[in-house]
Design a protein around this motif. Structure first.
Motif, PDB file in Angstrom:
ATOM      1  N   ASP A 159       1.745 -18.621 -32.792  1.00  0.00           N
ATOM      2  CA  ASP A 159       2.750 -18.979 -32.170  1.00  0.00           C
ATOM      3  C   ASP A 159       3.814 -19.411 -33.388  1.00  0.00           C
ATOM      4  O   ASP A 159       3.545 -19.118 -34.411  1.00  0.00           O
ATOM      5  N   PRO A 160       4.859 -20.110 -32.970  1.00  0.00           N
ATOM      6  CA  PRO A 160       6.242 -20.032 -34.029  1.00  0.00           C
ATOM      7  C   PRO A 160       5.700 -20.898 -35.253  1.00  0.00           C
ATOM      8  O   PRO A 160       6.300 -20.831 -36.233  1.00  0.00           O
ATOM      9  N   ASN A 161       4.682 -21.890 -34.878  1.00  0.00           N
ATOM     10  CA  ASN A 161       4.371 -22.594 -36.035  1.00  0.00           C
ATOM     11  C   ASN A 161       3.042 -22.329 -36.777  1.00  0.00           C
ATOM     12  O   ASN A 161       2.357 -22.834 -37.404  1.00  0.00           O
ATOM     13  N   ASN A 162       2.721 -20.936 -36.570  1.00  0.00           N
ATOM     14  CA  ASN A 162       1.823 -20.046 -37.412  1.00  0.00           C
ATOM     15  C   ASN A 162       0.328 -20.645 -36.958  1.00  0.00           C
ATOM     16  O   ASN A 162      -0.735 -20.946 -37.737  1.00  0.00           O
ATOM     17  N   VAL A 163       0.260 -21.403 -35.760  1.00  0.00           N
ATOM     18  CA  VAL A 163      -1.151 -21.601 -35.158  1.00  0.00           C
ATOM     19  C   VAL A 163      -1.750 -20.446 -34.433  1.00  0.00           C
ATOM     20  O   VAL A 163      -1.086 -19.730 -33.524  1.00  0.00           O
ATOM     21  N   TRP A 164      -2.840 -20.163 -34.790  1.00  0.00           N
ATOM     22  CA  TRP A 164      -3.812 -18.904 -34.410  1.00  0.00           C
ATOM     23  C   TRP A 164      -4.181 -19.181 -32.835  1.00  0.00           C
ATOM     24  O   TRP A 164      -4.544 -20.261 -32.634  1.00  0.00           O
ATOM     25  N   LEU A 165      -3.878 -18.379 -32.056  1.00  0.00           N
ATOM     26  CA  LEU A 165      -3.821 -18.678 -30.776  1.00  0.00           C
ATOM     27  C   LEU A 165      -5.330 -17.706 -30.251  1.00  0.00           C
ATOM     28  O   LEU A 165      -5.213 -16.604 -29.937  1.00  0.00           O
ATOM     29  N   LYS A 166      -6.222 -18.504 -30.478  1.00  0.00           N
ATOM     30  CA  LYS A 166      -7.752 -17.839 -30.265  1.00  0.00           C
ATOM     31  C   LYS A 166      -8.094 -17.331 -28.922  1.00  0.00           C
ATOM     32  O   LYS A 166      -8.733 -16.502 -28.551  1.00  0.00           O
ATOM     33  N   GLN A 167      -7.044 -17.671 -27.928  1.00  0.00           N
ATOM     34  CA  GLN A 167      -7.229 -17.003 -26.642  1.00  0.00           C
ATOM     35  C   GLN A 167      -7.250 -16.080 -26.464  1.00  0.00           C
ATOM     36  O   GLN A 167      -7.407 -14.987 -25.464  1.00  0.00           O
ATOM     37  N   TYR A 168      -6.347 -15.234 -27.400  1.00  0.00           N
ATOM     38  CA  TYR A 168      -6.009 -13.693 -27.307  1.00  0.00           C
ATOM     39  C   TYR A 168      -7.200 -12.996 -28.322  1.00  0.00           C
ATOM     40  O   TYR A 168      -6.818 -11.817 -28.448  1.00  0.00           O
ATOM     41  N   ASP A 169      -8.110 -13.715 -28.996  1.00  0.00           N
ATOM     42  CA  ASP A 169      -8.962 -13.023 -29.639  1.00  0.00           C
ATOM     43  C   ASP A 169     -10.149 -12.286 -28.657  1.00  0.00           C
ATOM     44  O   ASP A 169     -11.171 -12.761 -28.892  1.00  0.00           O
ATOM     45  N   ASN A 170      -9.804 -11.413 -27.922  1.00  0.00           N
ATOM     46  CA  ASN A 170     -10.800 -10.721 -27.201  1.00  0.00           C
ATOM     47  C   ASN A 170     -10.322  -9.182 -27.012  1.00  0.00           C
ATOM     48  O   ASN A 170      -9.073  -8.755 -27.067  1.00  0.00           O
ATOM     49  N   SER A 171     -10.994  -8.304 -26.263  1.00  0.00           N
ATOM     50  CA  SER A 171     -10.786  -7.057 -26.164  1.00  0.00           C
ATOM     51  C   SER A 171      -9.643  -6.890 -25.003  1.00  0.00           C
ATOM     52  O   SER A 171      -9.058  -5.875 -24.834  1.00  0.00           O
ATOM     53  N   SER A 172      -9.340  -8.169 -24.338  1.00  0.00           N
ATOM     54  CA  SER A 172      -8.423  -7.895 -23.237  1.00  0.00           C
ATOM     55  C   SER A 172      -7.000  -8.506 -23.768  1.00  0.00           C
ATOM     56  O   SER A 172      -5.992  -8.742 -22.978  1.00  0.00           O
ATOM     57  N   ALA A 173      -6.810  -8.664 -24.974  1.00  0.00           N
ATOM     58  CA  ALA A 173      -5.796  -9.333 -25.454  1.00  0.00           C
ATOM     59  C   ALA A 173      -4.573  -8.230 -25.338  1.00  0.00           C
ATOM     60  O   ALA A 173      -4.731  -7.066 -25.548  1.00  0.00           O
ATOM     61  N   PRO A 174      -3.251  -8.623 -25.225  1.00  0.00           N
ATOM     62  CA  PRO A 174      -1.998  -7.798 -25.049  1.00  0.00           C
ATOM     63  C   PRO A 174      -1.859  -7.274 -26.252  1.00  0.00           C
ATOM     64  O   PRO A 174      -0.609  -7.308 -26.773  1.00  0.00           O
ATOM     65  N   ILE A 175      -2.437  -6.471 -27.087  1.00  0.00           N
ATOM     66  CA  ILE A 175      -2.331  -5.548 -28.191  1.00  0.00           C
ATOM     67  C   ILE A 175      -2.588  -4.282 -27.938  1.00  0.00           C
ATOM     68  O   ILE A 175      -3.666  -3.887 -27.533  1.00  0.00           O
ATOM     69  N   THR A 176      -1.662  -3.404 -28.281  1.00  0.00           N
ATOM     70  CA  THR A 176      -1.925  -1.856 -28.155  1.00  0.00           C
ATOM     71  C   THR A 176      -2.096  -1.231 -29.562  1.00  0.00           C
ATOM     72  O   THR A 176      -1.169  -1.553 -30.482  1.00  0.00           O
ATOM     73  N   TRP A 177      -3.250  -0.571 -29.870  1.00  0.00           N
ATOM     74  CA  TRP A 177      -3.609   0.156 -31.021  1.00  0.00           C
ATOM     75  C   TRP A 177      -3.269   1.732 -30.902  1.00  0.00           C
ATOM     76  O   TRP A 177      -3.357   2.180 -29.432  1.00  0.00           O
ATOM     77  N   ARG A 178      -2.750   2.196 -31.863  1.00  0.00           N
ATOM     78  CA  ARG A 178      -2.360   3.822 -31.811  1.00  0.00           C
ATOM     79  C   ARG A 178      -2.916   4.101 -33.134  1.00  0.00           C
ATOM     80  O   ARG A 178      -2.588   3.769 -34.287  1.00  0.00           O
ATOM     81  N   ILE A 179      -3.802   5.405 -33.031  1.00  0.00           N
ATOM     82  CA  ILE A 179      -4.107   6.191 -34.173  1.00  0.00           C
ATOM     83  C   ILE A 179      -3.268   7.179 -34.251  1.00  0.00           C
ATOM     84  O   ILE A 179      -3.378   8.190 -33.172  1.00  0.00           O
ATOM     85  N   SER A 180      -2.613   7.546 -35.373  1.00  0.00           N
ATOM     86  CA  SER A 180      -1.650   9.024 -35.267  1.00  0.00           C
ATOM     87  C   SER A 180      -2.265   9.648 -36.498  1.00  0.00           C
ATOM     88  O   SER A 180      -2.824   9.227 -37.678  1.00  0.00           O
ATOM     89  N   GLU A 181      -2.509  11.077 -36.037  1.00  0.00           N
ATOM     90  CA  GLU A 181      -2.769  12.201 -37.032  1.00  0.00           C
ATOM     91  C   GLU A 181      -1.470  12.850 -37.753  1.00  0.00           C
ATOM     92  O   GLU A 181      -0.560  13.237 -36.989  1.00  0.00           O
ATOM     93  N   TYR A 182      -1.486  12.966 -38.727  1.00  0.00           N
ATOM     94  CA  TYR A 182      -0.401  13.717 -39.540  1.00  0.00           C
ATOM     95  C   TYR A 182      -0.719  15.081 -39.987  1.00  0.00           C
ATOM     96  O   TYR A 182      -1.757  15.523 -40.684  1.00  0.00           O
TER      97      TYR A 182
END
Length: 182
Positions: A159-182
């Motif tokens: 969050d804005p005060n640097n508090v870790w939002l543990k509710q997003y620590d799971n596989s359904s968190a709104p994070i997208t990963w991308r692996i690119s090959e060069y």
């Protein structure tokens, strides 16, 4: 009180006497965001602003009015010092937790229970392990590795005060990963 002659004019025909009235109060309460909006608890988030107002109930039956109280935050939910002799407090919590906010005035006191939840997501940081021990410092723009060798990488949301939002620590968190090959 000022008395002025209706018949004669001039400075000699006006006189004033200071009058001081003492108002006594029988109760205190805390209101939220506007006078006459009393609360006994508050649920908020870090970074949110809550305008707290202290009001005293007049002994003469003329209702409630704002009074200058001494505020307390014994659970240190904010980094600012609570105001002294102030009718209101812009309460802006900087840490999560539970506690009480209190106010005193002329021997009377009032308090509300407070729950402060984390703020909204504000940043994402990369870590080499899931235990949140130490963030990657200046991660490289790119990482070159050999196939088959593990590269641990964990993303955490704060969050804005640097508090870790543990509710997003799971596989359904709104994070997208991308692996690119060069």
């Amino acid at each position: 009180v000022t008395a002025t002659s209706n018949k004669y004019t001039g400075p000699n025909f006006t006189d004033a006497l200071p009058v001081r009235t003492n108002v006594e109060y029988v109760n205190l309460r805390i209101s939220l965001d506007a006078p006459y909006n009393p609360i006994d608890s508050l649920i908020t988030k870090t970074g949110d602003v809550s305008l707290l107002i202290v009001e005293g109930e007049r002994k003469d039956g003329l209702g409630w009015e704002s009074v200058p109280g001494d505020w307390t935050d014994p659970d240190s939910l904010t980094k600012s010092t609570p105001p002294v002799s102030s009718q209101n407090w812009n309460f802006i919590p900087t840490d999560t937790g539970r506690g009480l906010i209190g106010v005193t005035f002329n021997g009377l006191s009032a308090s509300i229970s407070v729950v402060v939840n984390p703020g909204d997501p504000s940043s994402i940081k990369l870590f080499p392990s899931s235990n949140n021990s130490s963030e990657y410092q200046d991660p490289p723009f790119q990482y070159i590795d050999t196939a088959g060798i593990e590269f641990p990488l964990y993303a955490k949301i704060f969050d804005p005060n640097n508090v870790w939002l543990k509710q997003y620590d799971n596989s359904s968190a709104p994070i997208t990963w991308r692996i690119s090959e060069y």
